[in-house]
Motif scaffolding. Structure first.
Motif, PDB file in Angstrom:
ATOM      1  N   UNK A 130      99.716  62.376  17.586  1.00 19.87           N
ATOM      2  CA  UNK A 130      98.266  62.262  17.425  1.00 19.87           C
ATOM      3  C   UNK A 130      97.526  62.889  18.600  1.00 19.87           C
ATOM      4  N   UNK A 131      98.051  62.706  19.808  1.00 23.07           N
ATOM      5  CA  UNK A 131      97.415  63.274  21.001  1.00 23.07           C
ATOM      6  C   UNK A 131      97.413  64.796  20.949  1.00 23.07           C
ATOM      7  N   UNK A 132      98.510  65.390  20.487  1.00 23.88           N
ATOM      8  CA  UNK A 132      98.575  66.853  20.379  1.00 23.88           C
ATOM      9  C   UNK A 132      97.562  67.374  19.361  1.00 23.88           C
ATOM     10  N   UNK A 133      97.460  66.687  18.237  1.00 22.57           N
ATOM     11  CA  UNK A 133      96.490  67.085  17.211  1.00 22.57           C
ATOM     12  C   UNK A 133      95.072  66.922  17.743  1.00 22.57           C
ATOM     13  N   UNK A 149      89.977  60.775  10.466  1.00 19.36           N
ATOM     14  CA  UNK A 149      89.896  61.998   9.651  1.00 19.36           C
ATOM     15  C   UNK A 149      91.062  62.062   8.662  1.00 19.36           C
ATOM     16  N   UNK A 150      92.250  61.633   9.122  1.00 19.47           N
ATOM     17  CA  UNK A 150      93.430  61.582   8.249  1.00 19.47           C
ATOM     18  C   UNK A 150      93.161  60.678   7.046  1.00 19.47           C
ATOM     19  N   UNK A 154      99.872  71.007   7.814  1.00 16.53           N
ATOM     20  CA  UNK A 154     100.976  70.722   8.737  1.00 16.53           C
ATOM     21  C   UNK A 154     100.671  69.480   9.586  1.00 16.53           C
ATOM     22  N   UNK A 155      99.422  69.350  10.024  1.00 14.39           N
ATOM     23  CA  UNK A 155      99.032  68.165  10.798  1.00 14.39           C
ATOM     24  C   UNK A 155      99.096  66.909   9.932  1.00 14.39           C
ATOM     25  N   UNK A 156      98.653  67.018   8.679  1.00 12.15           N
ATOM     26  CA  UNK A 156      98.726  65.885   7.753  1.00 12.15           C
ATOM     27  C   UNK A 156     100.184  65.475   7.545  1.00 12.15           C
ATOM     28  N   UNK A 157     101.068  66.458   7.412  1.00 15.42           N
ATOM     29  CA  UNK A 157     102.496  66.170   7.242  1.00 15.42           C
ATOM     30  C   UNK A 157     103.088  65.530   8.496  1.00 15.42           C
ATOM     31  N   UNK A 158     102.643  65.964   9.672  1.00 19.03           N
ATOM     32  CA  UNK A 158     103.123  65.370  10.923  1.00 19.03           C
ATOM     33  C   UNK A 158     102.760  63.890  10.987  1.00 19.03           C
TER      34      UNK A 158
END
Length: 141
Positions: A57-60, A74-75, A107-111
């Motif tokens: 989450x921090x990276x995103x 947002x997710x 890709x972020x949603x999948x992460x």
């Protein structure tokens, strides 16, 4: 004449625990089948498992110039799940509303989907003690 057949059904709302660690995929599928709108209870995981400092989450968040809380909200939004994050702090209320100027990539949603541990660490939904405790709470006068 069955009067119920001509009445339009209104969508029902079911408030359940949903957050990146407990995504409730099966419950969401069932609710969709019955036109029930899920609403996230504990959308920020009640800060369990150091969610605000979680590496993914921090990276995103860094990528978008947002906080981890904003990424989580947002997710939920992109998944079509209404949330009411609990806070009494006005600055956090403003922060929680500031999620409409960015979009998470697939890709972020999948992460984030990969963070699901498949059960709650906030409350044990399968314990009879939990049911007993919840039944003892008087909600309406």
């Amino acid at each position: 004449v069955d009067l119920c057949m001509n009445q339009e059904l209104k969508p029902m709302v079911n408030q359940i625990e949903i957050h990146p660690f407990f995504q409730q995929k099966e419950a969401l599928r069932v609710m969709e089948d019955y036109d029930v709108v899920p609403q996230a209870w504990g959308p920020l995981s009640e800060a369990q498992k150091h969610i605000f400092h979680h590496k993914t989450l921090a990276m995103i968040a860094d990528r978008h110039g947002k906080t981890t809380a904003q990424v989580i909200l947002r997710w939920h939004f992109q998944r079509g799940i209404p949330t009411i994050p609990k806070t009494v702090h006005q600055d956090r209320m403003a922060e929680n509303l500031d999620i409409f100027d960015f979009e998470l990539t697939e890709k972020e949603m999948e992460s984030i989907a990969g963070m699901d541990i498949g059960h709650s660490e906030i409350i044990d939904h399968h314990c009879f003690c939990t049911a007993r405790q919840l039944n003892s709470v008087k909600i309406h006068g």
